[in-house]
Enzyme design. Structure first.
Site, PDB file in Angstrom:
ATOM      1  N   TRP A   8      22.908 -15.617  28.698  1.00 48.62           N
ATOM      2  CA  TRP A   8      23.017 -14.717  27.510  1.00 48.62           C
ATOM      3  C   TRP A   8      21.889 -14.838  26.485  1.00 48.62           C
ATOM      4  O   TRP A   8      21.629 -15.992  26.331  1.00 48.62           O
ATOM      5  CB  TRP A   8      24.320 -14.861  26.863  1.00 48.62           C
ATOM      6  CG  TRP A   8      25.656 -14.439  27.630  1.00 48.62           C
ATOM      7  CD1 TRP A   8      25.705 -14.069  29.183  1.00 48.62           C
ATOM      8  CD2 TRP A   8      26.796 -13.984  26.869  1.00 48.62           C
ATOM      9  NE1 TRP A   8      26.750 -13.765  29.040  1.00 48.62           N
ATOM     10  CE2 TRP A   8      27.621 -13.320  28.077  1.00 48.62           C
ATOM     11  CE3 TRP A   8      27.427 -14.117  25.793  1.00 48.62           C
ATOM     12  CZ2 TRP A   8      28.765 -13.321  28.012  1.00 48.62           C
ATOM     13  CZ3 TRP A   8      28.525 -13.667  25.473  1.00 48.62           C
ATOM     14  CH2 TRP A   8      29.365 -13.025  26.562  1.00 48.62           C
ATOM     15  N   THR A  47      36.936   3.350  10.607  1.00 49.28           N
ATOM     16  CA  THR A  47      35.795   2.589  11.102  1.00 49.28           C
ATOM     17  C   THR A  47      34.773   3.732  11.645  1.00 49.28           C
ATOM     18  O   THR A  47      35.116   4.793  11.879  1.00 49.28           O
ATOM     19  CB  THR A  47      36.423   1.660  12.493  1.00 49.28           C
ATOM     20  OG1 THR A  47      36.951   2.561  13.520  1.00 49.28           O
ATOM     21  CG2 THR A  47      37.124   0.697  12.061  1.00 49.28           C
ATOM     22  N   LYS A  84      22.581  -9.819  29.340  1.00 52.69           N
ATOM     23  CA  LYS A  84      22.699 -10.656  30.273  1.00 52.69           C
ATOM     24  C   LYS A  84      21.718 -10.784  31.336  1.00 52.69           C
ATOM     25  O   LYS A  84      21.485  -9.988  32.244  1.00 52.69           O
ATOM     26  CB  LYS A  84      24.225 -10.357  30.910  1.00 52.69           C
ATOM     27  CG  LYS A  84      25.127 -10.340  29.930  1.00 52.69           C
ATOM     28  CD  LYS A  84      26.534 -10.118  30.541  1.00 52.69           C
ATOM     29  CE  LYS A  84      27.512  -9.814  29.292  1.00 52.69           C
ATOM     30  NZ  LYS A  84      27.755  -8.484  28.629  1.00 52.69           N
ATOM     31  N   GLU A 101      38.025  -3.752   9.169  1.00 44.81           N
ATOM     32  CA  GLU A 101      39.280  -4.199   9.619  1.00 44.81           C
ATOM     33  C   GLU A 101      39.744  -5.483   8.807  1.00 44.81           C
ATOM     34  O   GLU A 101      40.892  -6.019   8.689  1.00 44.81           O
ATOM     35  CB  GLU A 101      39.475  -4.367  11.085  1.00 44.81           C
ATOM     36  CG  GLU A 101      39.195  -3.314  11.885  1.00 44.81           C
ATOM     37  CD  GLU A 101      38.019  -2.824  12.506  1.00 44.81           C
ATOM     38  OE1 GLU A 101      36.982  -3.351  11.689  1.00 44.81           O
ATOM     39  OE2 GLU A 101      37.819  -2.254  13.333  1.00 44.81           O
TER      40      GLU A 101
HETATM   41  P1  ADP Z   1      30.479  -3.485   7.977  1.00 43.50           P
HETATM   42  O1  ADP Z   1      29.369  -2.246   8.116  1.00 43.50           O
HETATM   43  O2  ADP Z   1      31.046  -3.215   6.235  1.00 43.50           O
HETATM   44  O3  ADP Z   1      30.074  -4.745   8.337  1.00 43.50           O
HETATM   45  P2  ADP Z   1      32.031  -2.561   9.867  1.00 43.50           P
HETATM   46  O4  ADP Z   1      33.300  -2.537  10.108  1.00 43.50           O
HETATM   47  O5  ADP Z   1      31.203  -1.006  10.073  1.00 43.50           O
HETATM   48  O6  ADP Z   1      31.773  -3.049   8.704  1.00 43.50           O
HETATM   49  O7  ADP Z   1      31.323  -3.058  10.989  1.00 43.50           O
HETATM   50  C1  ADP Z   1      31.571  -4.626  11.338  1.00 43.50           C
HETATM   51  C2  ADP Z   1      30.676  -5.310  12.329  1.00 43.50           C
HETATM   52  O8  ADP Z   1      29.290  -5.267  11.781  1.00 43.50           O
HETATM   53  C3  ADP Z   1      30.927  -6.730  12.711  1.00 43.50           C
HETATM   54  O9  ADP Z   1      31.953  -6.686  13.707  1.00 43.50           O
HETATM   55  C4  ADP Z   1      29.555  -6.985  12.958  1.00 43.50           C
HETATM   56  O10 ADP Z   1      29.235  -6.692  14.619  1.00 43.50           O
HETATM   57  C5  ADP Z   1      28.604  -6.360  12.313  1.00 43.50           C
HETATM   58  N1  ADP Z   1      28.077  -7.075  11.097  1.00 43.50           N
HETATM   59  C6  ADP Z   1      28.755  -7.335   9.781  1.00 43.50           C
HETATM   60  N2  ADP Z   1      28.032  -8.085   9.055  1.00 43.50           N
HETATM   61  C7  ADP Z   1      27.090  -8.766   9.665  1.00 43.50           C
HETATM   62  C8  ADP Z   1      26.225  -9.681   9.781  1.00 43.50           C
HETATM   63  N3  ADP Z   1      26.021 -10.523   8.702  1.00 43.50           N
HETATM   64  N4  ADP Z   1      25.521 -10.202  10.547  1.00 43.50           N
HETATM   65  C9  ADP Z   1      25.851  -9.695  12.031  1.00 43.50           C
HETATM   66  N5  ADP Z   1      26.454  -8.538  12.076  1.00 43.50           N
HETATM   67  C10 ADP Z   1      27.422  -8.169  11.110  1.00 43.50           C
END
Ligand code: ADP
Length: 540
Positions: free
Chosen positions: A443, A185, A438, A330
């Site tokens: 929110w 990550t 917040k 993950e």
């Molecule tokens: P990736 O960048 O492939 O999505 P990461 O593990 O780097 O994988 O990041 C995951 C996070 O990215 C998610 O928990 C979320 O916060 C954000 N994310 C992924 N897809 C979206 C989406 N379509 N809209 C909003 N946030 C997203």
């Protein structure tokens, strides 16, 4: 009583053996790092994977050993995906856009034995090579002619390495639960954490990617994964292409609007996938050059929230369906995809766009719930929000050689996203839990405010962060990049918020900047903005 069906393991080898046998002539096209377009077939690729596997044996790689890659999307990287996992070793894809310290940490933590590196990434490798002494062999992914430009001592050349190997490899027996690949990550707040996929999880995830309510990849597609192969295995697309025999078009290291649109058009690409920032560059290029995308049918956008205006532009101006998806490293990464259902077909156009802008419905294989602070499950009414938790065969059960507090008491993975789920099963990410603003006990979703700002014709990109406020706790600050040659004020932008969100949610102020900081995976780096604006005070 047990069933009487064959117990064939779900392994990554079986994907490529299938394509080699039944789609041998389908093309894999790459914009090579060296420059020219490279073309060959799945059958030719398979021969080279066999040679590569034999070379890895010769270099002493055994089951479970980690083999790192620092590479863009291209045919040699594709060969590594299958050649490494195929012999039971672990293909560890590394994001070259990370800082040197993070790269060093990840390579040492994974204990990579060999590191394969693209020609254009060698300068980055050179900077860290002294700190990754456990790596035994470096292989530069190029041919003999181009090795002369490599300024790194004692490294091998990919083409030399595989040249004299046998075209037939004795692929070892692999248990489907054996580890196949490793991704870290991004680690914005702490050290990066490793997610270790298995052959079984990759194959099950590929079925979901190919399903029509997933990404719908089939043998009729020409697929251009813009999402990098070092970013959660390009969302599993290379494996899904091998499962179906879809044509693949790899963009190499050129992700600018012109390079991508040239390939989309010349290779008659029907399906593509990437993060919103990449599509912003493409759409801008297309609008400047008045080009269309005659063959592209659909694009999957995820990684961060897709502004509704982007969905509309793709659909109205280019006749391309723009499908929103959500996931995480993950989760291999696919969690939800925004395809419509029969039950909601009848709703009006305005509402349809709202629904398309949600992150989508969970695929079979991903169970999902939202919980409150005491881990009680919340309703699916589209209003109540809580932390999104997931479970399933392609969701991590723990990090690779690391501690974690990311699970609920009953074993669900806590995503760190705050979300709602509506009665139709559509999940909407309200915010990352650390990004939500917040204000006066309520929110405010930074994503919602950003999407509205980007809907203004003069705004190229926007981010919203919470700024300390004596009275309300926090108030939203909008940080905007204007389109070239456009004059804009806070009041101009604020008028677009009228009627879209409650007045108390409107950004308190707007700051214009030349560009926004991005993470290595294309998300806006809010931590940097929070630091930059930490002493910001609203006027008046
Ligand atoms: P990736 O960048 O492939 O999505 P990461 O593990 O780097 O994988 O990041 C995951 C996070 O990215 C998610 O928990 C979320 O916060 C954000 N994310 C992924 N897809 C979206 C989406 N379509 N809209 C909003 N946030 C997203």
């Amino acid at each position: 009583m047990r069933g009487l069906m064959m117990d064939n393991g779900l392994t990554i080898n079986s994907l490529i053996e299938h394509t080699n046998k039944f789609h041998p002539k389908t093309e894999i096209v790459s914009r090579s790092i060296e420059g020219p377009i490279h073309r060959y077939t799945y059958a030719e690729s398979y021969v080279r994977m066999n040679k590569l596997a034999n070379a890895l044996f010769r270099l002493g790689i055994k089951k479970g050993d980690r083999v790192g890659t620092l590479a863009w999307n291209g045919y040699r990287h594709f060969e590594l995906y299958f050649g490494i996992s195929g012999i039971g070793a672990i293909c560890h894809t590394i994001n070259p856009r990370l800082f040197g310290d993070q790269l060093t940490y990840i390579i040492n933590h994974a204990n990579d034995k060999i590191l394969f590196c693209d020609l254009s990434i060698v300068p980055i490798l050179k900077n860290i090579v002294a700190n990754i002494s456990k790596v035994q062999t470096f292989v530069i992914m190029t041919d003999k002619e181009n090795m002369s430009q490599v300024e790194l001592e004692n490294c091998l050349c990919y083409e030399d390495l595989i040249e004299n190997e046998s075209k037939i490899c004795e692929w070892p027996e692999i248990d489907e639960n054996d580890a196949s690949s490793l991704c870290y990550t991004s680690g914005t707040t702490s050290n990066p954490k490793g997610v270790l996929y298995s052959h079984r999880s990759v194959v099950l995830h590929s079925f979901a990617v190919c399903a029509s309510d997933g990404l719908g990849i089939s043998a009729r597609d020409a697929v251009l994964p813009v999402v990098p192969m070092f970013h959660v295995n390009a969302w599993g697309i290379p494996y899904a292409c091998a499962m179906t025999g879809a044509k693949i078009v790899f963009p190499g290291d050129k992700m600018d609007g012109k390079s991508i649109s040239d390939l989309l058009i010349s290779e008659k690409v029907t399906f593509s996938a990437g993060v919103p920032t990449v599509w912003l560059m493409l759409l801008q290029h297309l609008s400047e050059t008045a080009q269309k995308l005659p063959d592209l049918e659909r694009t999957i956008v995820g990684g961060s929230a897709v502004p509704p205006s982007m969905i509309e532009t793709f659909e109205k101006e280019f006749n391309v369906s723009c499908i929103h998806a959500w996931g995480m490293t993950e989760m291999s990464p696919l969690g939800t995809v925004g395809h419509m259902t029969n039950s909601i077909k009848e709703i009006g156009n305005g509402n349809l766009l709202k629904l398309k802008a949600k992150q989508g419905r969970p695929l079979f294989g991903v169970n999902m719930k939202i919980i409150d602070d005491d881990e009680n499950e919340l309703e699916h009414d589209g209003q109540v929000f809580g932390e999104l938790c997931v479970k399933g065969p392609w969701v991590t059960s723990s990090y690779f050689e690391d501690e974690t507090d990311s699970f609920t008491k009953d074993g669900w993975f806590r995503t760190g996203d705050v979300a709602t789920i509506d009665p139709h099963g559509f999940m909407e990410v309200v915010d990352r839990s650390k990004d939500v603003i917040k204000s006066g006990g309520e929110w405010i979703s930074s994503i919602e405010l950003e999407n509205i700002a980007v809907g203004h014709s003069g705004v190229l990109e926007a981010a919203v962060i919470g700024i300390y406020d004596k009275k309300w706790g926090e108030r939203p600050l909008l940080i905007c990049v204007k389109k070239e040659g456009i004059e804009l004020t806070h009041d101009d932008i604020i008028s677009t918020y009228e009627g879209k969100v409650a007045k108390w949610c409107f950004p308190e102020a707007t700051e214009f900047v030349l560009e926004l900081p991005h993470t290595a995976t294309g998300k806006v780096k809010k931590s940097v903005l929070r630091e930059q604006f930490k002493d910001y005070e609203f006027k008046g």
